[in-house]
Motif scaffolding. Structure first.
Motif, PDB file in Angstrom:
ATOM      1  N   PHE A   1     -14.130  -6.373-132.958  1.00  0.00           N
ATOM      2  CA  PHE A   1     -12.855  -5.833-132.489  1.00  0.00           C
ATOM      3  C   PHE A   1     -12.302  -6.714-131.381  1.00  0.00           C
ATOM      4  O   PHE A   1     -11.091  -6.960-131.319  1.00  0.00           O
ATOM      5  N   SER A   2     -13.182  -7.210-130.514  1.00  0.00           N
ATOM      6  CA  SER A   2     -12.760  -8.020-129.362  1.00  0.00           C
ATOM      7  C   SER A   2     -11.999  -9.269-129.803  1.00  0.00           C
ATOM      8  O   SER A   2     -10.955  -9.613-129.234  1.00  0.00           O
ATOM      9  N   ALA A   3     -12.477  -9.945-130.818  1.00  0.00           N
ATOM     10  CA  ALA A   3     -11.801 -11.148-131.312  1.00  0.00           C
ATOM     11  C   ALA A   3     -10.460 -10.788-131.939  1.00  0.00           C
ATOM     12  O   ALA A   3      -9.474 -11.516-131.790  1.00  0.00           O
ATOM     13  N   GLY A   4     -10.396  -9.658-132.621  1.00  0.00           N
ATOM     14  CA  GLY A   4      -9.134  -9.211-133.194  1.00  0.00           C
ATOM     15  C   GLY A   4      -8.116  -8.874-132.117  1.00  0.00           C
ATOM     16  O   GLY A   4      -6.934  -9.236-132.225  1.00  0.00           O
ATOM     17  N   ALA A   5      -8.563  -8.199-131.060  1.00  0.00           N
ATOM     18  CA  ALA A   5      -7.661  -7.836-129.961  1.00  0.00           C
ATOM     19  C   ALA A   5      -7.096  -9.088-129.291  1.00  0.00           C
ATOM     20  O   ALA A   5      -5.904  -9.161-128.987  1.00  0.00           O
ATOM     21  N   ALA A   6      -7.940 -10.087-129.082  1.00  0.00           N
ATOM     22  CA  ALA A   6      -7.478 -11.337-128.455  1.00  0.00           C
ATOM     23  C   ALA A   6      -6.516 -12.081-129.375  1.00  0.00           C
ATOM     24  O   ALA A   6      -5.519 -12.652-128.917  1.00  0.00           O
ATOM     25  N   ALA A   7      -6.774 -12.080-130.681  1.00  0.00           N
ATOM     26  CA  ALA A   7      -5.877 -12.734-131.630  1.00  0.00           C
ATOM     27  C   ALA A   7      -4.497 -12.077-131.617  1.00  0.00           C
ATOM     28  O   ALA A   7      -3.477 -12.764-131.681  1.00  0.00           O
ATOM     29  N   LEU A   8      -4.469 -10.758-131.485  1.00  0.00           N
ATOM     30  CA  LEU A   8      -3.183 -10.051-131.394  1.00  0.00           C
ATOM     31  C   LEU A   8      -2.448 -10.482-130.138  1.00  0.00           C
ATOM     32  O   LEU A   8      -1.240 -10.737-130.155  1.00  0.00           O
ATOM     33  N   GLU A   9      -3.193 -10.552-129.042  1.00  0.00           N
ATOM     34  CA  GLU A   9      -2.588 -10.961-127.777  1.00  0.00           C
ATOM     35  C   GLU A   9      -2.018 -12.380-127.856  1.00  0.00           C
ATOM     36  O   GLU A   9      -0.977 -12.674-127.269  1.00  0.00           O
ATOM     37  N   LEU A  10      -2.689 -13.238-128.589  1.00  0.00           N
ATOM     38  CA  LEU A  10      -2.227 -14.621-128.750  1.00  0.00           C
ATOM     39  C   LEU A  10      -1.054 -14.726-129.734  1.00  0.00           C
ATOM     40  O   LEU A  10      -0.454 -15.788-129.867  1.00  0.00           O
ATOM     41  N   GLY A  11      -0.766 -13.646-130.433  1.00  0.00           N
ATOM     42  CA  GLY A  11       0.343 -13.637-131.377  1.00  0.00           C
ATOM     43  C   GLY A  11       0.047 -14.344-132.683  1.00  0.00           C
ATOM     44  O   GLY A  11       0.971 -14.784-133.376  1.00  0.00           O
ATOM     45  N   TRP A  12      -1.214 -14.429-133.047  1.00  0.00           N
ATOM     46  CA  TRP A  12      -1.618 -15.179-134.225  1.00  0.00           C
ATOM     47  C   TRP A  12      -1.507 -14.393-135.529  1.00  0.00           C
ATOM     48  O   TRP A  12      -1.715 -14.968-136.593  1.00  0.00           O
ATOM     49  N   LEU A  13      -1.210 -13.098-135.455  1.00  0.00           N
ATOM     50  CA  LEU A  13      -1.198 -12.292-136.670  1.00  0.00           C
ATOM     51  C   LEU A  13       0.138 -11.591-136.897  1.00  0.00           C
ATOM     52  O   LEU A  13       0.192 -10.437-137.324  1.00  0.00           O
TER      53      LEU A  13
END
Length: 179
Positions: free
Chosen positions: A143-155
């Motif tokens: 979940f942590s990697a997914g949350a960071a990816a969302l924050e980075l705007g990658w998805l």
């Protein structure tokens, strides 16, 4: 005669498995066939960027200590598959979540995610890690990697996401982890 050590092509094999995992996620069953998944593959320098974002979220109090531990795993992985979903309501509504006004987004304004979107994300992640198992690639759903990816705007427009770092070593780097 050509002799190539497995360690020389392991990363390439893991990345190919990640691509097949992405296809497995995309083709996983979805509620009424409505595809709202966002899927991306992270490799190279962007793994470090993802790990740094995870550590930053922890420092800012937006993620527990496991964000730092997980960042270490992401940093040492061969790649990371990201799977997210847009969380908006199902076209036409579904009557499952008991939120009045699904069609007019009242529930979303109150911070709710569509039940079907979350369900579809689970099926996609399950299909992806099943493919990883078939390919004998070590992985860990984070979940942590997914949350960071969302924050980075990658998805794109995804509102919920999971990251699946991958590696192929003599021993899985995702077990015996320090807390």
């Amino acid at each position: 005669m050509c002799v190539t050590d497995q360690r020389d092509f392991a990363r390439e094999t893991v990345v190919q498995a990640a691509r097949e995992m992405a296809n497995a996620a995309r083709t996983a069953p979805k509620a009424v066939g409505y595809d709202r998944l966002e899927i991306a593959l992270v490799q190279g320098d962007e793994l470090e960027e993802l790990a740094l974002a995870m550590e930053k979220m922890h420092r800012e109090g937006r993620g527990g200590a496991h964000f730092v531990r997980d960042a270490g795993n992401v940093r040492t992985s061969d790649c990371c598959l990201l799977i997210g979903t847009r969380t908006g309501p199902m076209p036409g509504g579904c009557a499952q979540c008991a939120m009045a006004g699904c069609g007019n987004r009242q529930g979303l304004a109150q911070g709710f995610s569509c039940l079907y979107a979350v369900h579809d994300l689970g099926l996609a992640v399950g299909s992806a890690v099943s493919m990883a198992a078939d390919k004998r690639v070590d992985n860990r759903v984070m979940f942590s990697a997914g949350a960071a990816a969302l924050e980075l705007g990658w998805l794109g427009q995804a509102g919920i996401a999971m990251g699946i770092p991958l590696s192929a070593r003599g021993k899985s780097i995702y077990f015996d982890r320090r807390s």
